[in-house]
Scaffold this motif. Structure first.
Motif, mmCIF file in Angstrom:
data_model
loop_
_atom_site.group_PDB
_atom_site.id
_atom_site.type_symbol
_atom_site.label_atom_id
_atom_site.label_comp_id
_atom_site.label_asym_id
_atom_site.label_seq_id
_atom_site.Cartn_x
_atom_site.Cartn_y
_atom_site.Cartn_z
ATOM 1 N N THR A 1 0.832 -1.307 -0.136
ATOM 2 C CA THR A 1 0.022 0.012 0.226
ATOM 3 C C THR A 1 0.946 0.678 -0.346
ATOM 4 O OG1 THR A 1 -2.464 -1.240 0.917
ATOM 5 C CG2 THR A 1 -1.412 0.859 1.250
ATOM 6 N N THR B 1 -7.540 -0.883 -1.319
ATOM 7 C CA THR B 1 -9.037 -1.120 -0.274
ATOM 8 C C THR B 1 -7.621 -1.720 1.124
ATOM 9 O OG1 THR B 1 -9.138 -3.307 -0.923
ATOM 10 C CG2 THR B 1 -10.405 -2.089 -2.337
ATOM 11 N N ALA B 2 -6.868 -1.860 1.324
ATOM 12 C CA ALA B 2 -6.356 -1.621 2.369
ATOM 13 C C ALA B 2 -6.331 -0.744 3.277
ATOM 14 C CB ALA B 2 -4.759 -2.032 2.390
ATOM 15 N N PRO C 1 -6.343 -4.636 -3.460
ATOM 16 C CA PRO C 1 -6.100 -4.976 -2.997
ATOM 17 C C PRO C 1 -4.712 -3.215 -1.955
ATOM 18 C CG PRO C 1 -5.097 -7.073 -3.331
ATOM 19 C CD PRO C 1 -6.080 -5.950 -4.948
ATOM 20 N N GLU C 2 -4.434 -3.189 -2.663
ATOM 21 C CA GLU C 2 -3.159 -2.560 -2.006
ATOM 22 C C GLU C 2 -4.591 -0.584 -1.903
ATOM 23 O OE1 GLU C 2 -1.972 -2.774 -6.446
ATOM 24 O OE2 GLU C 2 -2.854 -3.917 -4.998
ATOM 25 N N THR D 1 -9.668 -0.888 5.152
ATOM 26 C CA THR D 1 -9.988 -2.593 5.561
ATOM 27 C C THR D 1 -8.469 -2.383 6.808
ATOM 28 O OG1 THR D 1 -8.794 -3.791 4.109
ATOM 29 C CG2 THR D 1 -11.512 -3.367 4.244
#
Length: 372
Positions: free
Chosen positions: A190, A258-259, A255-256, A262
């Motif tokens: 991220t 949305t991390a 995912p990097e 979340t």
């Protein structure tokens, strides 16, 4: 002349400091109990044509330069799948250097004489006494009579009703704020996606925007164009559940990215975006005026803090240029304020549409590269 300022944000403090430089006595009343009562937001890019002008007028430009985080002017635009669409490194010119808002505020506070800011003085009432004088009532029951009153108290100003019946209205978009700490070590993918400065991954009506702050912090504002009742259905008292619900709006994104939602190290905080009407102004009322968000709250486009500081410096200079003539000072200040703030508010609306409108992210890239 003694100037009374309500609000110890950046605009009010610049006004107080420039007045102090010119030998004009000033008192600042602030509702918060102390300078450390809450965090002061994230990064600010301070622009050459307004924010930096104000800091020069305050005699604090060198102190400001010492706060700049070198290399943080970098910006990049990512697609939802993480593809880098635009990558602009810090060019080293310093046209819009980045600083932490809290450190900038501390610098301004330290430049004022002890006792200038009265902490824990929340205004609960204000009334006109005639001949430009006003009486302020505070939550502790005390009162104060003013010669010149300035509302620097933000979006929900208690001073604005003396001048205008306008109130901020919801723009249709809200931000959800989160932080990741120690990003390079704990969230390397991220942190790499965010880059050295600002990262924007925007599509029509939504986006994930993050900024690298000092000590590897990754500060995120998730944007969603949804009605207020949509956000009311999200239970922010359940931080994990709220983060998951917000993340669902970005299903399929890398995912990097949305991390940033979340994996947040802080509870998600809802930040509805409200604005005053573009071109907000008022008729001259003796002994009182406004600056910053109290005068011209707009959608965010990186100019809000800069404009507030510039307002403060311009008002102070007008007061110093008209000793003993409050109304001449306020006429001069407002005569320049109204057209300037109307133009800036219209530009902010345009910029916001380029960031999140139907053609994002192409329109966002055009904005950042000067092609819009």
């Amino acid at each position: 002349m003694h100037v009374t300022i309500v609000g110890a944000g950046l605009g009010g403090l610049v006004l107080a400091r420039v007045l102090h430089v010119h030998g004009v006595p000033v008192t600042v009343h602030e509702a918060e109990a102390s300078p450390s009562a809450r965090t002061q937001g994230g990064m600010l890019d301070i622009h050459e044509h307004n924010g930096q002008v104000a800091l020069r007028a305050a005699g604090l430009f060198d102190e400001f330069r010492a706060l700049v985080l070198e290399g943080h002017e970098a910006s990049r635009v990512l697609a939802p799948d993480g593809t880098v669409l635009l990558d602009e490194p810090d060019d080293g010119t310093g046209g819009r250097p980045e600083v932490q808002r809290g450190e900038l505020r501390r610098m301004l506070l330290d430049a004022l004489p002890d006792g200038t800011v009265h902490w824990g003085h929340r205004v609960t009432g204000v009334r006109a006494l005639g001949e430009g004088r006003h009486e302020l009532t505070f939550a502790d029951g005390t009162t104060e009579t003013t010669e010149l009153l300035v509302g620097a108290d933000g979006a929900w100003s208690r001073i604005r009703p003396l001048l205008s019946d306008a109130t901020p209205e919801y723009t249709g978009t809200s931000f959800v704020e989160t932080y990741l700490f120690d990003g390079d070590t704990r969230h390397p993918r991220t942190a790499e996606a965010v880059g050295a400065g600002a990262m924007l991954a925007n599509t029509p009506g939504k986006g994930i925007q993050a900024h690298r702050e000092s000590d590897g912090r990754l500060h995120t504002y998730v944007a969603l164009s949804r009605p207020q009742d949509w956000f009311a259905a999200v239970d922010f008292t359940d931080p994990a559940g709220a983060a998951e619900r917000i993340a669902q709006e970005f299903e399929g994104w890398a995912p990097e990215l949305t991390a940033l939602i979340t994996e947040g190290d802080t509870d998600p905080v809802l930040r509805p975006l409200n604005a005053l009407p573009v071109g907000h102004r008022w008729d001259r009322v003796p002994g009182v005026t406004l600056l910053g968000d109290a005068a011209h709250l707009s959608v965010p486009n990186g100019e809000g803090a800069n404009l507030a500081m510039f307002d403060g410096a311009e008002l102070a200079v007008a007061i110093a240029a008209h000793p003993g003539d409050v109304e001449a000072a306020l006429r001069a200040y407002e005569g320049a304020l109204f057209p300037r703030s109307a133009d800036e508010a219209a530009e902010a609306v345009r910029d916001f549409d380029l960031c999140f409108g139907a053609n994002a992210p192409d329109s966002l890239i055009a904005l950042l590269t000067g092609q819009a």
